[in-house]
Design a protein around this motif. Sequence first.
Motif, short mmCIF file in Angstrom:
data_model
loop_
_atom_site.label_atom_id
_atom_site.label_comp_id
_atom_site.label_asym_id
_atom_site.label_seq_id
_atom_site.Cartn_x
_atom_site.Cartn_y
_atom_site.Cartn_z
N THR A 1 -47.48 145.19 89.94
CA THR A 1 -47.69 145.36 88.59
C THR A 1 -48.13 146.74 89.43
O THR A 1 -48.25 147.46 89.77
N LYS A 2 -47.28 148.00 87.62
CA LYS A 2 -47.55 149.16 88.06
C LYS A 2 -48.90 149.32 87.62
O LYS A 2 -49.78 149.24 86.51
N ALA A 3 -49.68 151.16 88.04
CA ALA A 3 -51.00 150.73 87.96
C ALA A 3 -51.58 152.11 87.74
O ALA A 3 -51.41 152.34 85.86
N ILE A 4 -49.91 153.11 87.50
CA ILE A 4 -50.57 154.62 86.97
C ILE A 4 -48.76 155.07 86.18
O ILE A 4 -48.75 154.44 86.79
N SER A 5 -48.66 154.20 84.86
CA SER A 5 -47.57 155.11 84.04
C SER A 5 -47.00 156.66 84.71
O SER A 5 -47.24 157.03 84.96
N GLY A 6 -45.64 156.17 85.09
CA GLY A 6 -44.49 156.77 85.15
C GLY A 6 -45.14 157.36 86.32
O GLY A 6 -44.25 158.45 87.09
N ALA A 7 -46.15 156.96 87.54
CA ALA A 7 -46.15 157.64 88.85
C ALA A 7 -45.13 157.31 90.15
O ALA A 7 -44.58 156.46 89.44
N ASN A 8 -44.70 158.04 90.39
CA ASN A 8 -43.71 157.46 91.74
C ASN A 8 -44.07 156.48 92.42
O ASN A 8 -45.64 156.71 92.52
N GLY A 9 -43.43 156.60 93.07
CA GLY A 9 -44.34 155.36 94.09
C GLY A 9 -44.03 155.27 95.57
O GLY A 9 -43.77 157.34 96.02
N TRP A 10 -43.46 155.01 96.55
CA TRP A 10 -43.68 155.44 98.26
C TRP A 10 -43.42 154.53 98.49
O TRP A 10 -43.42 153.28 98.64
N ILE A 11 -42.47 154.85 99.78
CA ILE A 11 -41.25 153.07 100.07
C ILE A 11 -41.54 154.51 101.98
O ILE A 11 -41.72 154.85 102.17
N TYR A 12 -41.82 153.02 103.22
CA TYR A 12 -41.65 153.21 104.57
C TYR A 12 -40.41 152.73 104.87
O TYR A 12 -40.45 151.20 104.23
N SER A 13 -38.52 152.36 105.25
CA SER A 13 -38.88 152.21 105.71
C SER A 13 -38.66 151.42 107.75
O SER A 13 -38.21 152.34 107.75
N LYS B 1 -46.80 147.00 83.78
CA LYS B 1 -45.14 146.26 83.94
C LYS B 1 -45.20 145.75 85.56
O LYS B 1 -45.68 146.91 86.35
N SER B 2 -44.06 144.96 85.30
CA SER B 2 -43.88 144.18 86.47
C SER B 2 -42.52 145.44 87.34
O SER B 2 -41.42 146.06 85.84
N ILE B 3 -42.29 145.84 88.80
CA ILE B 3 -41.84 146.77 89.24
C ILE B 3 -41.28 145.86 89.83
O ILE B 3 -42.04 145.19 91.39
N ARG B 4 -40.19 146.56 90.49
CA ARG B 4 -38.91 146.00 91.43
C ARG B 4 -38.64 146.78 92.68
O ARG B 4 -38.13 147.77 91.93
N LEU B 5 -37.71 147.40 93.73
CA LEU B 5 -37.31 147.92 93.71
C LEU B 5 -35.39 147.27 94.03
O LEU B 5 -35.44 146.11 94.51
N PHE C 1 -57.08 150.04 91.27
CA PHE C 1 -56.01 149.61 92.09
C PHE C 1 -54.60 148.75 92.23
O PHE C 1 -54.46 148.92 92.83
N ALA C 2 -54.81 148.40 90.62
CA ALA C 2 -53.29 147.06 90.83
C ALA C 2 -51.81 148.00 90.95
O ALA C 2 -51.90 149.50 90.75
#
Length: 131
Positions: A50-62, A106-110, A25-26
């Motif tokens: 750190t990305k947990a699932i290759s190619g998966a969509n993320g989620w954002i709440y603004s 991989k390290s992912i940021r917005l 669940f990282a």
Amino acid sequence: MFKKNILRGITAASVATMLFAATAFAGTSTTGYNTTVGKFNGSGYSDYQTKAISGANGWIYSTRVGGNYTVDVRMNSSAGNGSWLRNLNDGTSASLPGNSAQTAGKSIRLKFSNDITTPVNVQVEGSWKSN
């Protein structure tokens, strides 16, 4: 003796389960962001996950986009970028497009971006997860 072996086995299984769960669940935990997006097509960035699932969509709440402006956002990494999610505003809750080059580990940021016509820096706050 028999009870000690059973207790050791249960303890080992519990530790293994916790380690697997933490690894699996990282990147699926929601973390906050708070950054300034520069004026006139400027950018702003969140901290890395750190990305947990290759190619998966993320989620954002603004929770807040300052000054009655909107910004664009995408998942960003050295391996590749997701597509832009346009017009992020106060209260936006949405899926962030993933990219197949954004693989597990991989390290992912917005990356946030203002319109070229936005004459002020814009503060953005909320939470997100890379999955």
